[in-house]
Design a protein around this motif. Sequence first.
Motif, mmCIF file in Angstrom:
data_model
loop_
_atom_site.group_PDB
_atom_site.id
_atom_site.type_symbol
_atom_site.label_atom_id
_atom_site.label_comp_id
_atom_site.label_asym_id
_atom_site.label_seq_id
_atom_site.Cartn_x
_atom_site.Cartn_y
_atom_site.Cartn_z
ATOM 1 N N ARG A 191 -38.627 -5.758 23.533
ATOM 2 C CA ARG A 191 -39.677 -5.909 24.083
ATOM 3 C C ARG A 191 -39.818 -7.236 25.012
ATOM 4 O O ARG A 191 -40.118 -7.124 26.165
ATOM 5 N N THR A 192 -39.322 -8.349 24.455
ATOM 6 C CA THR A 192 -39.128 -9.418 25.002
ATOM 7 C C THR A 192 -38.281 -9.184 26.403
ATOM 8 O O THR A 192 -38.652 -9.657 27.385
ATOM 9 N N TRP A 193 -37.192 -8.525 26.284
ATOM 10 C CA TRP A 193 -36.339 -8.300 27.269
ATOM 11 C C TRP A 193 -36.789 -7.466 28.519
ATOM 12 O O TRP A 193 -36.375 -7.598 29.669
ATOM 13 N N GLU A 194 -37.671 -6.523 28.008
ATOM 14 C CA GLU A 194 -37.974 -5.813 29.083
ATOM 15 C C GLU A 194 -39.323 -6.327 29.591
ATOM 16 O O GLU A 194 -39.921 -5.679 30.665
ATOM 17 N N GLY A 195 -40.049 -7.350 29.252
ATOM 18 C CA GLY A 195 -41.084 -7.961 29.909
ATOM 19 C C GLY A 195 -40.992 -8.556 31.305
ATOM 20 O O GLY A 195 -39.817 -8.778 31.565
ATOM 21 N N THR A 196 -41.936 -8.730 31.905
ATOM 22 C CA THR A 196 -42.137 -9.080 33.148
ATOM 23 C C THR A 196 -41.271 -10.779 33.323
ATOM 24 O O THR A 196 -40.416 -10.977 34.282
ATOM 25 N N THR A 197 -41.656 -11.728 32.554
ATOM 26 C CA THR A 197 -41.100 -12.931 32.807
ATOM 27 C C THR A 197 -39.708 -13.021 32.333
ATOM 28 O O THR A 197 -38.905 -13.507 33.312
ATOM 29 N N ALA A 198 -39.240 -12.393 31.559
ATOM 30 C CA ALA A 198 -37.778 -12.242 31.302
ATOM 31 C C ALA A 198 -36.864 -11.692 32.327
ATOM 32 O O ALA A 198 -35.868 -12.108 32.682
ATOM 33 N N ARG A 199 -37.708 -10.676 33.031
ATOM 34 C CA ARG A 199 -36.682 -9.787 34.024
ATOM 35 C C ARG A 199 -36.858 -10.855 35.242
ATOM 36 O O ARG A 199 -35.775 -10.822 35.942
ATOM 37 N N LEU A 200 -37.868 -11.414 35.521
ATOM 38 C CA LEU A 200 -37.847 -12.427 36.693
ATOM 39 C C LEU A 200 -36.874 -13.472 36.538
ATOM 40 O O LEU A 200 -36.248 -13.896 37.529
ATOM 41 N N LEU A 201 -36.612 -14.118 35.163
ATOM 42 C CA LEU A 201 -35.651 -15.084 35.222
ATOM 43 C C LEU A 201 -34.366 -14.497 35.065
ATOM 44 O O LEU A 201 -33.744 -15.251 35.672
ATOM 45 N N ARG A 202 -34.216 -13.361 34.710
ATOM 46 C CA ARG A 202 -32.484 -13.154 34.880
ATOM 47 C C ARG A 202 -32.415 -12.429 36.189
ATOM 48 O O ARG A 202 -31.170 -12.675 36.625
ATOM 49 N N GLN A 203 -33.251 -12.279 36.999
ATOM 50 C CA GLN A 203 -33.006 -11.619 38.349
ATOM 51 C C GLN A 203 -32.770 -12.987 39.083
ATOM 52 O O GLN A 203 -31.886 -13.175 40.033
ATOM 53 N N ALA A 204 -33.421 -14.114 38.765
ATOM 54 C CA ALA A 204 -33.195 -15.310 39.552
ATOM 55 C C ALA A 204 -31.544 -15.882 39.238
ATOM 56 O O ALA A 204 -31.240 -16.440 40.057
#
Length: 859
Positions: A191-204
């Motif tokens: 769930r942490t990986w799928e979360g918005t914050t984690a997604r934005l960080l890895r997209q960066a």
Amino acid sequence: MLRPHKAGAAVQKIVTLKEVTLITPTASMDATVHGGRAKCLQRLVCLEMPVPTTVAISFQAVHGIATGRMPNVSAILSHFGEAPLVSVRPSSQDPDWGGPGAILNIGMNDARFDAMCETMGEAAAAAVYMRFIQCYAEHVARLDPESFHMPDTPSGETLHAFLATYEAETDEEFPQDPQEQLAEVLRSMARTWEGTTARLLRQAKGAPADAGLGLVVQAMALGVGAGECGAGVVQFVDATTGAPSLIGRYQSQAQGRDALHDNKRAIYLTKDKRGAALEDICPDAFAELIRIGGLARKHLREEMQIEFTIQNGKLHILDGVRVQRSSRAVVRVAVDLANDGVIPREEAVMRVPPSALSEMLHRQVDPRASRDLIVRGIAASPGAATGRIVFSSNEAQASAARGEACILVRRETTPEDIRGMHAANGVLTMRGGVTSHAAVIGRGLGLPCVVGASDLEINAKKHAIITPDGRSFVEGDVITVDGTTGDILAGEPAMLEAALDEWFRTLLTWAEEFCDIGIRANADTPADAQTARNFDAQGIGLCRTEHMFFEGDRLGVMREMIFADDADDRREVLERLLPMQRSDFVELFKIMQGLPVCIRLFDPPLHEFLPSDKAGMRDLAEGLDLHLSEVMARVAALEEYNPMLGMRGVRLGISVPEIYDMQARAIFEATVVASRKGDPVAPEVMIPLVSAVREVELVKTRIDAVAAAVKAETGVDFSYRLGVMVETPRAALRAEDIAQHAAFMSFGTNDLTQMTYGLSRDDAGRFMSSYVRQGVYAEDPFHTLDVEGVGELLSIGAERGRKGNENIVLSICGEHGGSRAAIAFCRARGFDYVSCSPFRVPVARLSAAQLAISKPETI
């Protein structure tokens, strides 16, 4: 035992076991399915390294866990014996994309604590259990970590306090069933990986939005207990320089990466006068670690950081990840691996991102330095520079004379600012985009530059810049321009110096072997040409001659020519510019040593050479012995509503032909002089801003006449090539006719993009980020070549040009020339070369080599 166990386990929805794989040498394992960590662990197992039992959970299974579909946790734990004790680590496809933190000691409970007390003592057993509680409470139960601060001396009493705190915070006992513990850990990490914050960080970090996460479940090698036990990390190269070096730490009675975070207890790996070392206390394990490091480098074909544990003197390898490294280290590691025969040269070339070379060419802000961000603009010319704020070219020159570093701050630069840019260490402008005047000149000079910092305001009266948060920086204050990121920083952060070392040059030599398209440089002065030559450019693809007129006393002569009353007077003044231009061209030809030099005839409108403020006009009136009113009237007469589309380029050359006559004579006389002193010179003369074939005919007639006159006067025969710069859509559409009178066509993508889009490259920065964000344009068309729109014009121009002249030489010489997308486009369309700023030549060569190695058929 501390208290009764909680009965029961989590209720689970079972999915197929194909999504869960025991890592063995023959297991079906793929980084795109299970992640890079899982695949690396399999390779370590294949090399017969002492890797604890490990199970990989696929991307698909982890996504299912996040949505409520749990794998068979009982089946997973069945691989780890009757009393499993495991860890869980993330396994993303690229380790740079990150993931949730590892969780250790899953399976610890009251019964396991009691048993471990008998074998390793209460303190060690409590430390293992409390570490798990601490991590579970923070990352699974989402409790305040401050409530679970690890004591210096763990004990049964402090453990009981941890358990009591957990129960008080959650209103339930700490879970005792290993299956429940593992299920909750897996659910939390998914769930942490799928979360918005984690997604934005890895997209960066460059990851796609739908990037998957795998997980690996591994048997614990505790690192605590009887005998020599502990944990450490080792790597065999320096992450900053890439030089071979044994680097790492080890800590007794520790787990995971504790040794990297506890400087008081951690010890060195090799013998060291400063203190104890692993080599001293456990020589057999140390020797095995060194052997394994060499084995990993050879067979994994990479420099790895290895995480290891020692349990009662026995070595266990828990993980191996690619060493994180600087751009300089990226290049050295790739070259060293190839030189040692570990990888072929082609792969070494492919491993280095072009951006790494760009960073190595310039000073950079040390990534470890603190950054006091003032504002962020558009990164226009890479590198970083620190200096005192100045607001004019005269002040920049004065600072340089005093030996003081300065940053030239302007609302926008003009050709008159070139002298100040030469003197400055960096440039900051409020207006402009990646192809604005400041950006183009900055890249040519290798000068760090940030443009389009529109959130800043200039207070001319107070000689200050005002930031969005109200801070004021006055003339003389120290700031730093980071042209790589677009950041403007207060003060002077630590810097990393440029690193043009032997590995850099070796890589470029290899890239040259694979490059199948010419790489030339845009060079306006002898200094630019020398830089291009140093980077092994294959000639000059664009020399913008107007920039020479801003050097020294030439600006005054140029202004005198502008104020001349008739053609004869203009010729008389231009006669004084002729030897200056000739000497420049002689120097260019000597530096390039017989390589082609393409010289663009005068392009800008004349008003750019005149002052725009009353003080400057007053000085000009005094210099020319004219009334101020006369100067103001002439300046007003030369003003245009849209000078980009006004009397410039070939239009000026036809209207005021004396300028092109002088330049042609300077080129041909320089050709004669340079050919006597060295390799034969065959200059290329380029007519700018062509839109009609008759323009070419008129200019060509005069150029040919000048060439004939110089040959007759000197008695020296020479050859030259006349071509056109295609910058207007009409020139691309009428290329078949134009090519019949030209030896080459060079597409100026800066102006061609402006005219195709109807955009000002100096003003587009104001709204471009909004356009890109909303998907109007995929990218800024001044930064990345628009292969659909502008590219179609290029394709039409190339195709029709070849119809008019099958031997026509095709190239692009706009600022797009150094970009990968433009090089790919030119290769696919059969262009002969690209030309770019001198400091982009190495980047362009590497990009071209990588494209040739990968052999893409289409773009």
